[in-house]
Design a protein around this motif. Sequence first.
Motif, PDB file in Angstrom:
ATOM      1  N   PRO A 199       0.823  -1.212   0.000  1.00  0.00           N
ATOM      2  CA  PRO A 199       0.000   0.000   0.000  1.00  0.00           C
ATOM      3  C   PRO A 199       0.860   1.267   0.000  1.00  0.00           C
ATOM      4  N   MET A 200       0.514   2.214  -0.886  1.00  0.00           N
ATOM      5  CA  MET A 200       1.243   3.475  -1.018  1.00  0.00           C
ATOM      6  C   MET A 200       0.234   4.604  -1.213  1.00  0.00           C
ATOM      7  N   GLN A 201       0.682   5.841  -0.927  1.00  0.00           N
ATOM      8  CA  GLN A 201      -0.235   6.978  -1.050  1.00  0.00           C
ATOM      9  C   GLN A 201       0.335   8.116  -1.893  1.00  0.00           C
ATOM     10  N   ASP A 202       1.650   8.243  -1.979  1.00  0.00           N
ATOM     11  CA  ASP A 202       2.295   9.317  -2.737  1.00  0.00           C
ATOM     12  C   ASP A 202       3.602   8.749  -3.281  1.00  0.00           C
ATOM     13  N   ALA A 237      -7.129   7.650  -7.421  1.00  0.00           N
ATOM     14  CA  ALA A 237      -5.827   8.315  -7.397  1.00  0.00           C
ATOM     15  C   ALA A 237      -5.822   9.454  -8.404  1.00  0.00           C
ATOM     16  N   THR A 238      -4.874  10.378  -8.201  1.00  0.00           N
ATOM     17  CA  THR A 238      -4.611  11.448  -9.166  1.00  0.00           C
ATOM     18  C   THR A 238      -3.266  11.172  -9.811  1.00  0.00           C
ATOM     19  N   ASP A 258      -7.706  12.249 -12.891  1.00  0.00           N
ATOM     20  CA  ASP A 258      -8.181  11.468 -11.751  1.00  0.00           C
ATOM     21  C   ASP A 258      -8.722  10.138 -12.251  1.00  0.00           C
ATOM     22  N   VAL A 259      -8.374   9.069 -11.552  1.00  0.00           N
ATOM     23  CA  VAL A 259      -8.948   7.758 -11.848  1.00  0.00           C
ATOM     24  C   VAL A 259      -9.736   7.308 -10.624  1.00  0.00           C
ATOM     25  N   ILE A 293       1.982  10.124  -8.599  1.00  0.00           N
ATOM     26  CA  ILE A 293       0.670   9.600  -8.257  1.00  0.00           C
ATOM     27  C   ILE A 293       0.395   9.847  -6.781  1.00  0.00           C
ATOM     28  N   THR A 294      -0.765  10.450  -6.518  1.00  0.00           N
ATOM     29  CA  THR A 294      -1.203  10.682  -5.144  1.00  0.00           C
ATOM     30  C   THR A 294      -2.599  10.083  -4.990  1.00  0.00           C
TER      31      THR A 294
END
Length: 330
Positions: A158-161, A186-187, A198-199, A223-224
């Motif tokens: 899991p990742m966020q940025d 995500a953006t 945005d997806v 990707i954020t």
Amino acid sequence: MRPIEWSRSSRAECVVAALLIAAAAWFSVPWLARYVRDAARLASMPYDARRDRVSGGFTASLRKIDRELPVGEPVALVLSGARDIDLMVFANYYLYPRPAHEFFGAGHWRVTPNAPKHILLIDSARTHEVRLAKDFYEARFELARGRWITSERALSPPMQDFIVPLAATLEGSVSYATEAVLSGDATVTFEPSGVTKDVHGAFESTDTIYELFRTTGAGWLHITAPSTVRAGFWLTNRANEKSAPLPLLATLPPLPQRVSGGDSLWLLNAGDGEAHVIVDGTARTIAPHALDRIAATGAHEISGTGRVLAFTSSKDAQGQTHFGWPEGVR
């Protein structure tokens, strides 16, 4: 005349045969009745309507395209594969007297001198309707949609940025695309152009840059996500059906960095300001968010300041891309 004498085995064979005939009738009569009903409905329709009903939209889509294009201009019938040769023959027939030329794949069209500019896509695996592509890259994207080169699509923790250091949609001596999987919202920003998309929900693509941004070229992705997602990105050579995994980086390794040799040395500046680095003893300035590419030789050492990532790439005789990453990047 002597009466027929039935043995026990003969009676059993007759029973089995009767059961088989009854079973065949049981399954075939509804099927035949359905065909009779369909034939009765078709008989009351005009000729073109009957063709459209039977062809699943194939003939209707051809008539629509034929009306939209200038009279007499030739078209390119671009097939997704050999399974559509029969549809190609029928398309040629229904378009007559408009000239039509056949091509096996978008790449065949691209390398053919004086190929017709109007590209008609025939791909029965997805639809029986013929589609008019606006250009080569749309044709390439549509024919490759859902046809993965990467067979094992392992996802990250899991990742966020995070950063994807290389992403491309390119066509030249090779056919590059970026395959991707994102598990949630995500953006996605394509740098250095800065275009954003945005997806929502699970996202999967066999040509990420074209699908999201309708553009071509090479760059990198930032990707954020509002919450953590799992992801995987791969650079593919579609012409040779080769795939290379790309690392996903939440942080960049510090300078100095050392990378192995290759065909190209890439210098990525993830910062908002200029980065000033020394590449093998030579000073170099990297613009904000840029991805610079220079010829590579042997191993390279990069020092200086800034949020910089250096890596190398090379391609072997089979079309497989190999990357050289600094220590700490996998």
